[in-house]
Design a protein around this motif. Structure first.
Motif, PDB file in Angstrom:
ATOM      1  N   LEU A 159       0.827  -1.207   0.000  1.00 21.48           N
ATOM      2  CA  LEU A 159       0.000   0.000   0.000  1.00 21.48           C
ATOM      3  C   LEU A 159       0.863   1.261   0.000  1.00 21.48           C
ATOM      4  O   LEU A 159       0.540   2.238  -0.688  1.00 21.48           O
ATOM      5  N   ASN A 160       1.964   1.258   0.733  1.00 21.37           N
ATOM      6  CA  ASN A 160       2.857   2.424   0.725  1.00 21.37           C
ATOM      7  C   ASN A 160       3.421   2.678  -0.670  1.00 21.37           C
ATOM      8  O   ASN A 160       3.530   3.824  -1.111  1.00 21.37           O
ATOM      9  N   PHE A 161       3.771   1.607  -1.364  1.00 15.66           N
ATOM     10  CA  PHE A 161       4.243   1.744  -2.743  1.00 15.66           C
ATOM     11  C   PHE A 161       3.143   2.357  -3.610  1.00 15.66           C
ATOM     12  O   PHE A 161       3.397   3.304  -4.365  1.00 15.66           O
ATOM     13  N   LEU A 162       1.931   1.831  -3.499  1.00 14.09           N
ATOM     14  CA  LEU A 162       0.809   2.358  -4.285  1.00 14.09           C
ATOM     15  C   LEU A 162       0.655   3.859  -4.054  1.00 14.09           C
ATOM     16  O   LEU A 162       0.527   4.634  -5.002  1.00 14.09           O
ATOM     17  N   HIS A 163       0.696   4.273  -2.803  1.00 13.20           N
ATOM     18  CA  HIS A 163       0.554   5.696  -2.477  1.00 13.20           C
ATOM     19  C   HIS A 163       1.721   6.540  -3.021  1.00 13.20           C
ATOM     20  O   HIS A 163       1.574   7.745  -3.204  1.00 13.20           O
ATOM     21  N   SER A 164       2.861   5.912  -3.280  1.00 17.20           N
ATOM     22  CA  SER A 164       4.027   6.653  -3.780  1.00 17.20           C
ATOM     23  C   SER A 164       4.019   6.809  -5.302  1.00 17.20           C
ATOM     24  O   SER A 164       4.850   7.546  -5.846  1.00 17.20           O
TER      25      SER A 164
END
Length: 190
Positions: A159-164
């Protein structure tokens, strides 16, 4: 030899409307031209896309530049959050994404889970890795389904990757057979 998959997240699109038919904004259209400049000399053998209009339009100019047609695969579509097919607001989406990454089988009635979305999209990707072995392919895609495909091969894509990620975005994934050996981001935000 290696197979290269260029994951291309679609450009800027309107915030409202049907998921399948939402277009690109004027900004998104300009971004698709910049995408051509980045990828036109990569030696791309095939241009593939989700069936959603904004994804097709994002990679269509590249396909035209290369003299190729866009090959559309239904199972590369974005995760379905509602049975009506309309975009849900960011305010509604963010808690759903958080819950979905904690509980991959979570789904709303009439929709699909992260697990189901990942399964259908990865099946296509694995088939493409066989069909286009040792070639270079572009896949026009969406943020969540792209993240789920990448997560299948490496759990750090979360999810952190998606948000980045940005709209658009480009990730060059290098595969040796079915093993992901390298990922490089090619899109630079201005």
């Amino acid at each position: 030899m290696s197979t290269f998959v260029y994951m291309v997240r679609h450009g800027d699109s309107p915030k409202e409307g049907n998921e399948r038919t939402r277009d690109l904004t004027e900004k998104g259209q300009e971004q698709s031209h910049r995408l051509v400049d980045i990828l036109k000399n990569e030696g791309v053998d095939a241009v593939i896309s989700s069936p959603y209009k904004r994804s097709i339009l994002t990679v269509e100019k590249l396909a035209e530049q290369l003299g190729k047609e866009v090959l559309v695969y239904e199972d590369l579509r974005e995760r379905e959050f509602s049975s009506e097919g309309n975009r849900i607001s960011d305010q509604e989406l963010l808690p759903l994404l958080e819950k979905s990454f904690k509980q991959p089988d979570f789904t709303l009635e009439g929709a699909e889970s992260n697990t189901a979305c990942q399964k259908r999209a990865v099946k296509v990707l694995k088939d493409l890795l066989v069909t286009f072995k040792d070639k270079k392919i572009v896949i026009g895609t969406h943020g969540l389904v792209m993240t789920l495909m990448m997560k299948y091969f490496d759990s750090k894509y979360d999810l952190n990757f998606l948000h980045s990620t940005s709209k658009p975005d480009i990730y060059r994934m290098e595969f040796q057979d079915n093993e992901l050996v390298n990922v490089q981001r090619l899109w630079e935000t201005k």
